[in-house]
Scaffold this active site. Sequence first.
Site, short mmCIF file in Angstrom:
data_model
loop_
_atom_site.label_atom_id
_atom_site.label_comp_id
_atom_site.label_asym_id
_atom_site.label_seq_id
_atom_site.Cartn_x
_atom_site.Cartn_y
_atom_site.Cartn_z
N TYR A 14 0.85 -1.23 -0.39
CA TYR A 14 -0.24 0.26 -0.22
C TYR A 14 0.64 1.30 -0.21
CZ TYR A 14 -3.29 -3.63 1.44
OH TYR A 14 -4.35 -4.71 1.76
N HIS A 19 -3.70 6.52 -1.33
CA HIS A 19 -4.12 6.75 0.57
C HIS A 19 -3.04 6.82 1.12
CE1 HIS A 19 -8.53 5.90 1.52
NE2 HIS A 19 -8.43 5.23 1.71
N PHE A 64 -5.13 -0.61 9.64
CA PHE A 64 -5.73 -0.19 8.34
C PHE A 64 -7.26 1.14 8.32
CE2 PHE A 64 -4.21 -4.49 7.66
CZ PHE A 64 -3.68 -4.66 6.27
N ASN A 66 -9.85 1.65 8.02
CA ASN A 66 -11.96 2.40 8.03
C ASN A 66 -11.36 1.33 9.75
OD1 ASN A 66 -11.45 1.34 5.87
ND2 ASN A 66 -12.92 -0.63 5.10
N ASP A 91 -6.14 11.86 2.16
CA ASP A 91 -5.61 11.97 0.62
C ASP A 91 -7.20 12.81 0.52
OD1 ASP A 91 -6.55 9.45 2.30
OD2 ASP A 91 -7.91 9.05 -0.41
N ASN A 112 -13.32 7.03 4.60
CA ASN A 112 -13.61 5.69 5.74
C ASN A 112 -12.32 5.53 6.70
OD1 ASN A 112 -15.97 4.33 4.97
ND2 ASN A 112 -14.31 2.88 3.51
#
Length: 190
Positions: A14, A19, A64, A66, A91, A112
């Site tokens: 990632y 993001h 993460f 969320n 972002d 999220n």
Amino acid sequence: MQLWVGLGNPGPQYAMHRHNIGFMAVDTIADVHNFGPVQNKFQGWMQEGRISGENILLLKPATFMNESGRSVSEAMRFYKLDLSALTVFHDELDLPPFKVKVKRGGGHAGHNGLRSIDQHLDADFRRVRLGIGHPGHKDRVTGHVLGNFVKAEMEPLAEMLGAIAAEAGHLAEDDDTRFMNDVALRLSES
């Protein structure tokens, strides 16, 4: 004491996602301002340092995106901080690529990470919105946000991150307007 949180997802796969620009921002601030070593704390990675005479804690939640609010709320409770001490770098689809805006409070606009922080704390915190641009159609948003920055974006990305770190003192001093103006000025000169 202030808590500055960069939002992103943990893991090398990632690392260059749009993001993860919040992670990139706090990493750059830590490097430029010689923050201390990374510590595993609050379900994330924390570094401590000083900017413009202010104690700053940098946090990258490892939960993460969320579940970012779990990590952030744990740190806020531990240090007994109120929402005025919290700044979140994230972002922002609704800003052109590499534009930087600061606002306090507001909705999460489908983000999220912000939604999770709102649920665990409240929405009344400072946000440093890092533009990634909108792909044009809502069906392409997920692929855009979870896509890597492309080669042509690397230089403007580095310039934006460098400008944020260079002008971070204004954020530490609670001068959002000067921070935004000076970042924009640096970027217009590059």
